[in-house]
Design a protein around this motif. Structure first.
Motif, PDB file in Angstrom:
ATOM      1  N   SER A 118      -8.909  -3.190  -1.085  1.00  0.00           N
ATOM      2  CA  SER A 118      -8.391  -1.969  -0.467  1.00  0.00           C
ATOM      3  C   SER A 118      -8.013  -0.923  -1.503  1.00  0.00           C
ATOM      4  O   SER A 118      -7.791   0.238  -1.156  1.00  0.00           O
ATOM      5  CB  SER A 118      -7.184  -2.301   0.408  1.00  0.00           C
ATOM      6  OG  SER A 118      -6.162  -2.903  -0.359  1.00  0.00           O
ATOM      7  N   THR A 119      -7.915  -1.327  -2.767  1.00  0.00           N
ATOM      8  CA  THR A 119      -7.617  -0.374  -3.832  1.00  0.00           C
ATOM      9  C   THR A 119      -8.666  -0.498  -4.920  1.00  0.00           C
ATOM     10  O   THR A 119      -9.405  -1.501  -4.999  1.00  0.00           O
ATOM     11  CB  THR A 119      -6.227  -0.639  -4.449  1.00  0.00           C
ATOM     12  OG1 THR A 119      -6.230  -1.943  -5.063  1.00  0.00           O
ATOM     13  CG2 THR A 119      -5.144  -0.588  -3.387  1.00  0.00           C
ATOM     14  N   ASN A 150     -12.252  -3.789   3.579  1.00  0.00           N
ATOM     15  CA  ASN A 150     -11.372  -4.886   3.175  1.00  0.00           C
ATOM     16  C   ASN A 150     -11.196  -5.889   4.307  1.00  0.00           C
ATOM     17  O   ASN A 150     -11.123  -7.098   4.069  1.00  0.00           O
ATOM     18  CB  ASN A 150     -10.020  -4.342   2.728  1.00  0.00           C
ATOM     19  CG  ASN A 150      -9.132  -5.428   2.158  1.00  0.00           C
ATOM     20  OD1 ASN A 150      -9.498  -6.100   1.200  1.00  0.00           O
ATOM     21  ND2 ASN A 150      -7.979  -5.626   2.760  1.00  0.00           N
ATOM     22  N   ASP A 209      -8.539  -8.728  -2.829  1.00  0.00           N
ATOM     23  CA  ASP A 209      -8.371  -7.575  -1.948  1.00  0.00           C
ATOM     24  C   ASP A 209      -9.156  -6.402  -2.522  1.00  0.00           C
ATOM     25  O   ASP A 209      -9.142  -6.162  -3.727  1.00  0.00           O
ATOM     26  CB  ASP A 209      -6.876  -7.235  -1.859  1.00  0.00           C
ATOM     27  CG  ASP A 209      -6.587  -6.141  -0.844  1.00  0.00           C
ATOM     28  OD1 ASP A 209      -6.893  -4.977  -1.142  1.00  0.00           O
ATOM     29  OD2 ASP A 209      -6.049  -6.451   0.230  1.00  0.00           O
TER      30      ASP A 209
END
Length: 466
Positions: A370-371, A2, A368
Motif C-alpha cells: 500500500s506504500t 494491496n 504490504d
C-alpha cells in the motif's frame, strides 16, 4: 492492489495447509515409507534398509516460511509519528526532554537467538536531518545493517535474523515505528529517552507529555511468535504465565528445563541449573539460560531464547521462538520459592514443578504494497519467496525420485522372486508332457522286448514235448 495482494497471501496459506506443508503441518516432517525388500544383519537393519525417508520438515510453503509473513513488534499505545501529529518525528527530535542528554541520537538494543542479554546488539541511530517517518526508517535500517556487518558470532546471528524497521499504520490511521523479521523472534529495547519516545513511551509528568520520552527503557517482544503467556506480556507482565526473577539464589539451585519438538516429531530437551553464581541479576540469569541453549549444538533448541519483558527496570522475562510449540518447566528452588525464577502471581503456590506451554501470541507482519516503501520491500520478499519455493519443490522432487527408484527396485525384486518361486513350485506343462510320452514309449518298448525274449524258450519247450 494491496487487497488483492493480501488475498494472494491468504490463498498461499490455505493451499499450504491443504497439502499439509504449512508450519507444523501434517506432512511438514520426516516421512518414512516402508517398501520392503531390504536385507540386513538384524531385523531392525532389515526394516531400516527397506524404508525410504522423505524429509519435508524444511519444505513448508506457507506465507511465513516463504518470508511473506513474519514476526513484528506491536504497539498498543495510541501515538502517532505522522507529520501532523504533536508526537511527529520532527517534534520528538526537537524536544529537549528527549535529546537534551543525548543530542540527536536514538539508541536501540536487540535480543534474540544467539545475540541476547550481555551480548545484545546495540545500534545508535543518527537523527540529524531526519524530518519524516521515511527518513527515520532509512537511518534506523542503515544502523541495523552496520551492526550486522560485525565479525562476532553475535553479529552473525543478528544478521541472520534480518530485522528491519518500518512504519505501520494502525486501524486509527496512526503511524508507528515497528521492527520485523521473517524468520526469527526477537525483542527490542530503547536505550535512551529519544528511542523510548519513538517507540511510543511518553512521560506524562513532563512539561510536554506528547513528545517527552519515558526514562525507563521500553521493551517490545515481536508478536506472531510463540511465547509463554498472553499479549499483555509485551507491555505489562502480570499474568500467571509471566516469569520473574524474584531474588538472587543464595543457597541450593533451581532447574529450568526447555523441551521442543522439531519438524520430524523428535523431542529436544535441555536443563539449565540456576544457582547463586548465575542469578545475581536478571541479566546474568538470562545469560546463563541463553548461553546453555546456544552451546547445546542443537539447532532446534537454538531457536529459543529468553528475553526481558516490560521495561529495562523490570525483573520479568519470557521465552520466545518461531517454533510452533515448546514447553518450559520451572522447578522449585531450595528456599521454598522465595528466590530464583517463578511466576509474577502467587509464586509459592505455582512454582513447584510448573510447566508452561508456548502459544502463538498476537499477529505478525505481512508483506504490504500500500506504500512505496512497502511495495519495494514486498518485491524483495516475493523474489526470496520464489527462491524458497524452488528449494521446497527440489526437496519434494528429490523425494519423488527416491520413491520411484525404491518402487522400481521393489517391483523388480517381486518379479524375480515370483519367477524363482514358480520354477520351484509350478509345473512346466510342455516339458512334463514330453517326459510322459518318452516314458510311455520306453515302457511299451520294454514290454515288447520282454515278450520277444520269452517266445524263444517257449518254442524249445514245445519241441521237447513233441
Amino acid at each position: 492492489m494491496n487487497n488483492e495482494f493480501q488475498t494472494d497471501i491468504s490463498e498461499i496459506n490455505r493451499q499450504a495447509q491443504a497439502i499439509g506443508l504449512n508450519t507444523g503441518g501434517s506432512n511438514a516432517k520426516n516421512l518414512a515409507i516402508y517398501l520392503g525388500g531390504g536385507q540386513g544383519a538384524s531385523s531392525s537393519a532389515t526394516l531400516s534398509n527397506g524404508t525410504v525417508s522423505v524429509n519435508l520438515g524444511a519444505s513448508t510453503v506457507d506465507a511465513q516460511s516463504l518470508g511473506l509473513n513474519g514476526v513484528q513488534t506491536k504497539n498498543s499505545t495510541a501515538y502517532d509519528l505522522g507529520a501532523s501529529s504533536a508526537s511527529s518525528v520532527s517534534n520528538i527530535i526537537a524536544d529537549t526532554t528527549d535529546n537534551g542528554a543525548t543530542g540527536t541520537t536514538a539508541t536501540f538494543s536487540f535480543s534474540g537467538a544467539g545475540y541476547g542479554d550481555t551480548n545484545a546488539i546495540g545500534i545508535n541511530v543518527n537523527l540529524s536531518g531526519v524530518a519524516s517517518t521515511s527518513d527515520l526508517v532509512t537511518n534506523i535500517n542503515a544502523a541495523i545493517q552496520t551492526a550486522a556487518q560485525g565479525t562476532s558470532g553475535y553479529a552473525s546471528a543478528f544478521k541472520a535474523a534480518n530485522i528491519t524497521a518500518s512504519i505501520v499504520t494502525n486501524s486509527a490511521g496512526q503511524q508507528q515505528l515497528a521492527f520485523s523479521s521473517s524468520n526469527s523472534s526477537f525483542s527490542v529495547a530503547s536505550g535512551n529517552t529519544m528511542a523510548s519516545a519513538l517507540m511510543g513511551s511518553f512521560n506524562a509528568a513532563a512539561a510536554t507529555p506528547a513528545t517527552a520520552g519515558a526514562a525507563a527503557g521500553v521493551i517490545q517482544v515481536a508478536s506472531g511468535s510463540s511465547e509463554l503467556g498472553s499479549p499483555a506480556t509485551n507491555s505489562a507482565p502480570a499474568t500467571a504465565n509471566d516469569l520473574s526473577l524474584l531474588a538472587a539464589i543464595t543457597a541450593g539451585s533451581q532447574s529450568v528445563s526447555i523441551n521442543a519438538v522439531d519438524t520430524s516429531g523428535n523431542q529436544h530437551s535441555l536443563t539449565v541449573n540456576l544457582s547463586a553464581a548465575n542469578t545475581t541479576s536478571l541479566s546474568t540469569a538470562l545469560d546463563a539460560i541463553n548461553t546453555a541453549l546456544q552451546k547445546s549444538d542443537d539447532s532446534t533448541l537454538q531457536q529459543i531464547t529468553a528475553v526481558q519483558t516490560g521495561t529495562s527496570a523490570s525483573t520479568t522475562f519470557n521465552f520466545v521462538s518461531t517454533l510452533p510449540t515448546f514447553t518450559v518447566n520451572v522447578g522449585a528452588d531450595a528456599t521454598a520459592n522465595t528466590e530464583g525464577v517463578n511466576t509474577v502471581t502467587n509464586p509459592a503456590a505455582t512454582g513447584v514443578g510448573m510447566t508452561m506451554q508456548a502459544v502463538q501470541v498476537g499477529t505478525g507482519s505481512t508483506a504490504d504494497i500500500s506504500t512505496l516503501a512497502g511495495a519495494t520491500t514486498a518485491v524483495s520478499a516475493v523474489s526470496a519467496a520464489v527462491a524458497a519455493l524452488g528449494s521446497a519443490q527440489a526437496a519434494i522432487g528429490k523425494g519423488e525420485n527416491q520413491l520411484n527408484y525404491a518402487i522400481n527396485l521393489a517391483t523388480s525384486q517381486i518379479t524375480n522372486f515370483s519367477a524363482a518361486e514358480s520354477q520351484i513350485r509350478d509345473a512346466d506343462v510342455a516339458q512334463q508332457a514330453a517326459n510322459l510320452t518318452k516314458a510311455q514309449t520306453l515302457q511299451q518298448a520294454s514290454i515288447a522286448a520282454m515278450a520277444q525274449a520269452n517266445s524263444a524258450p517257449q518254442a524249445v519247450l514245445s519241441l521237447l514235448k513233441g
